[in-house]
Design a protein around this motif. Sequence first.
Motif: not given
Length: 344
Positions: A41-48, A315-319, A321-325
């Motif tokens: 959710a945090a990654g999706a928010f930052c990417l958006g 970049v924060t959102g991508a990182v 999501w990478l950590a989540a995966f």
Amino acid sequence: MKRISEDYQSRLPDNTALKQQQLPAYRLQLSATGVLSGFFAAGAFCLGMGIILILSAKSIKEIEVKYTKICANCAELREDATNFDKECTCSIPFYLSETMKGNIYMYYKLYGFYQNLYQYILSRSNSQLLGTDLKDVGNCAPFSNSHDGTPIAPCGAIANSIFNDTIILSYNLNSSIPIEVPMLKSKITWWTDKYVKFQNPSSINLSSAFAGTTKPPYWSKPVYELDEEDPGNNGFLNDDFIVWMRTAAFPTFKKLYRRLNRIQYFIEGLPAGNYSFNITYNFPVTRFKGEKSVVLSTLTWSGGSSLFLGLAYTVTGAVTWLAAFSMMAIHLMLKKKKMLFIQD
């Protein structure tokens, strides 16, 4: 023994739930599903947010005109400090291919000017700028007093090096005589700077209030005569002066100079057509291999044309999501091993 026991009892905390730390408490127990959901959710928010901010910055219309080399004759003239009283002007034509709608802002931009030097930043007197003590120049060396010992107001290296080019924007209406584009010099400062950090001495007559002081060495006029058209825009409350005194963090920076007055032909903004910048060249930059330019720009709800904030969110959102995966893969591997262990 009885006396010691009574003293010990008197030092004990009260037998209450609060002081005995017996209040009900909740211990958060995070599951793998909850943690992964939070990360996604945090990654999706930052990417958006990053994508929205980048698109917003990309929608800004901006035009920049560098004039140091174009006005080379004036730049060479300003290399010699003895020519300070000689006026030098140059005109730079340019074509605006499409209309710039909305509020338009004019900036001056400097390349290679280090306002972030430690001694430069400290070279000012805040008590003087507040109008409380015009003679307080202790932190302003080497621009604290004139050769005859008179205190300088405003003192310090920041004030002495103020940007003093004059920039006028002209519009060629129907290929006829150019008309001056109406620009406003008010409301270009931060509110806190204008009404908190800078104040004039409490006197009706500014010239008498600044009596006993002298102008900075590189200034052509005293601080109480900076704006001959608007008496309220003089002294330490001059907008151009306040904008310059807020030092930049990087050697390449731009500062707000004027904003469009949306009247007559410019109600909707700047129409497409032929324009020219008429510049009175005063500020020397070639000595330190710097450059100057004028920038015309629109603004959006997110600010200017800088992509930094949008890229930071992306970049924060991508990182994230990478950590989540990565955590999800580790969790699934451990879960599979646990199931195999149970079956064995």
